[in-house]
Scaffold this motif. Structure first.
Motif, PDB file in Angstrom:
ATOM      1  N   UNK A 128      -4.782  -6.800  -4.282  1.00 22.99           N
ATOM      2  CA  UNK A 128      -6.040  -6.054  -4.329  1.00 22.99           C
ATOM      3  C   UNK A 128      -6.383  -5.493  -2.957  1.00 22.99           C
ATOM      4  N   UNK A 129      -6.083  -6.270  -1.940  1.00 20.40           N
ATOM      5  CA  UNK A 129      -6.332  -5.806  -0.578  1.00 20.40           C
ATOM      6  C   UNK A 129      -5.483  -4.589  -0.235  1.00 20.40           C
ATOM      7  N   UNK A 130      -4.241  -4.574  -0.711  1.00 18.37           N
ATOM      8  CA  UNK A 130      -3.350  -3.446  -0.453  1.00 18.37           C
ATOM      9  C   UNK A 130      -3.843  -2.174  -1.134  1.00 18.37           C
ATOM     10  N   UNK A 131      -4.476  -2.323  -2.260  1.00 20.24           N
ATOM     11  CA  UNK A 131      -5.033  -1.144  -2.930  1.00 20.24           C
ATOM     12  C   UNK A 131      -6.104  -0.492  -2.059  1.00 20.24           C
ATOM     13  N   UNK A 132      -6.863  -1.326  -1.358  1.00 21.40           N
ATOM     14  CA  UNK A 132      -7.900  -0.795  -0.459  1.00 21.40           C
ATOM     15  C   UNK A 132      -7.256  -0.133   0.762  1.00 21.40           C
ATOM     16  N   UNK A 180      -6.267   3.208  -0.148  1.00 22.78           N
ATOM     17  CA  UNK A 180      -7.411   4.128  -0.176  1.00 22.78           C
ATOM     18  C   UNK A 180      -7.786   4.581   1.230  1.00 22.78           C
ATOM     19  N   UNK A 181      -7.695   3.650   2.192  1.00 22.91           N
ATOM     20  CA  UNK A 181      -8.022   3.997   3.578  1.00 22.91           C
ATOM     21  C   UNK A 181      -7.072   5.070   4.127  1.00 22.91           C
ATOM     22  N   UNK A 182      -5.813   4.971   3.763  1.00 21.88           N
ATOM     23  CA  UNK A 182      -4.823   5.959   4.207  1.00 21.88           C
ATOM     24  C   UNK A 182      -4.970   7.248   3.398  1.00 21.88           C
ATOM     25  N   UNK A 183      -5.255   7.111   2.127  1.00 17.66           N
ATOM     26  CA  UNK A 183      -5.334   8.265   1.230  1.00 17.66           C
ATOM     27  C   UNK A 183      -6.418   9.259   1.662  1.00 17.66           C
ATOM     28  N   UNK A 184      -7.487   8.749   2.217  1.00 20.36           N
ATOM     29  CA  UNK A 184      -8.566   9.630   2.694  1.00 20.36           C
ATOM     30  C   UNK A 184      -8.034  10.646   3.691  1.00 20.36           C
ATOM     31  N   UNK A 240       0.785  -1.231   0.000  1.00 19.44           N
ATOM     32  CA  UNK A 240       0.000   0.000   0.000  1.00 19.44           C
ATOM     33  C   UNK A 240       0.824   1.292   0.000  1.00 19.44           C
ATOM     34  N   UNK A 241       2.030   1.345   0.609  1.00 23.03           N
ATOM     35  CA  UNK A 241       2.805   2.584   0.485  1.00 23.03           C
ATOM     36  C   UNK A 241       3.155   2.909  -0.972  1.00 23.03           C
ATOM     37  N   UNK A 242       3.498   1.884  -1.748  1.00 27.08           N
ATOM     38  CA  UNK A 242       3.811   2.104  -3.159  1.00 27.08           C
ATOM     39  C   UNK A 242       2.564   2.500  -3.938  1.00 27.08           C
ATOM     40  N   UNK A 243       1.411   1.961  -3.547  1.00 29.54           N
ATOM     41  CA  UNK A 243       0.154   2.362  -4.191  1.00 29.54           C
ATOM     42  C   UNK A 243      -0.115   3.844  -3.953  1.00 29.54           C
ATOM     43  N   UNK A 244       0.229   4.316  -2.774  1.00 34.75           N
ATOM     44  CA  UNK A 244       0.058   5.735  -2.457  1.00 34.75           C
ATOM     45  C   UNK A 244       1.028   6.585  -3.282  1.00 34.75           C
ATOM     46  N   UNK A 245       2.233   6.073  -3.491  1.00 34.03           N
ATOM     47  CA  UNK A 245       3.177   6.790  -4.353  1.00 34.03           C
ATOM     48  C   UNK A 245       2.606   6.960  -5.761  1.00 34.03           C
ATOM     49  N   UNK A 246       1.921   5.926  -6.246  1.00 27.54           N
ATOM     50  CA  UNK A 246       1.301   6.016  -7.568  1.00 27.54           C
ATOM     51  C   UNK A 246       0.229   7.096  -7.599  1.00 27.54           C
ATOM     52  N   UNK A 247      -0.540   7.197  -6.530  1.00 24.67           N
ATOM     53  CA  UNK A 247      -1.561   8.248  -6.446  1.00 24.67           C
ATOM     54  C   UNK A 247      -0.908   9.633  -6.446  1.00 24.67           C
TER      55      UNK A 247
END
Length: 249
Positions: free
Chosen positions: A230-234, A237-241, A87-94
């Protein structure tokens, strides 16, 4: 007559010696003049203005801000093929998609407890100028039944270490919950640790990191604990809010 000849020879020798002496004096004088000329040239060279080379070093510091994720196996992306799916890398993508000037640093360590985090926090912060600190620890304490007083104390120590390093660092605390098999009293008190610490220290809070993921088999690996890609993407999102308003102001 013989005496006159000898006298004449003596005079001739004297004239020859005198001529040699004159030549030697003349030669010495020439050498001295040349030497003086050479010294004068050297002195003249020394008096010339020598340009000074000045190296100009840029004092401009990078304006890229840093977000440090400090946590356990959830942050580390345990069980995933690539940490880039955590999920940290997913946030980097955002962040990149919005062209925001932030870089994400992942300091997750599988199996980490709050005590372990406390022992390594200063090392992790060393020589790093962090702007936002995401604290994701406590789950392993709960699963091991560690006394909650100790968990709370360790989390507070980590928060204190971060603020002492730089009081301007923004801290986000990620809340965690435990499965009911740990006992209702233990799980209830465990859940309250995170909002209480956030309120006490004026931190941002992600109420429950595993929201919409925990307990859902399709979004977790075979162990039922660690999220799939897929779970990490969620999780992201929880952190991104919480994180997005902090970095898009």
């Amino acid at each position: 007559m013989l005496k006159l000849k000898n006298k004449q020879l003596e005079l001739n020798f004297r004239d020859r010696d005198f001529n040699i002496f004159l030549k030697l004096c003349y030669f010495s004088l020439v050498i001295m003049l040349l030497s003086c000329g050479s010294d004068s040239a050297k002195k003249a060279d020394k008096t010339k203005t020598v340009p000074i080379k000045t190296e100009i070093k840029s004092t401009a510091k990078s304006t890229t801000k840093k977000i440090l994720f400090f946590g356990d196996s959830l942050t580390a992306g345990y069980g995933l093929e690539d940490v880039k799916d955590a999920f940290p890398a997913c946030i980097q993508s955002k962040i990149d998609s919005l062209s925001l000037n932030y870089i994400v640093l992942n300091a997750g360590l599988s199996g980490e407890t709050t005590a372990g985090g406390k022992s390594r926090i200063n090392w992790v912060l060393n020589n790093k100028n962090i702007d936002i600190f995401i604290l994701e620890l406590g789950a392993n304490d709960g699963l091991r039944g560690i006394p909650l007083k100790e968990t709370r104390k360790n989390l507070q120590a980590i928060i204190d270490a971060v603020t002492q390093k730089n009081p301007t660092i923004k801290i986000v605390l990620t809340g965690m919950q435990l499965p009911p098999n740990m006992g209702i009293d233990y799980t209830t008190e465990f859940k309250t640790i995170f909002p209480e610490l956030a309120k006490k220290n004026g931190l941002e809070l992600v109420p429950f990191l595993l929201k919409n993921v925990g307990g859902i088999s399709a979004l977790n690996q075979a162990d039922g604990i660690h999220p799939t890609m897929e779970g990490h993407k969620i999780l992201a999102n929880n952190v991104w809010v919480i994180l997005e308003p902090m970095i898009t102001l």
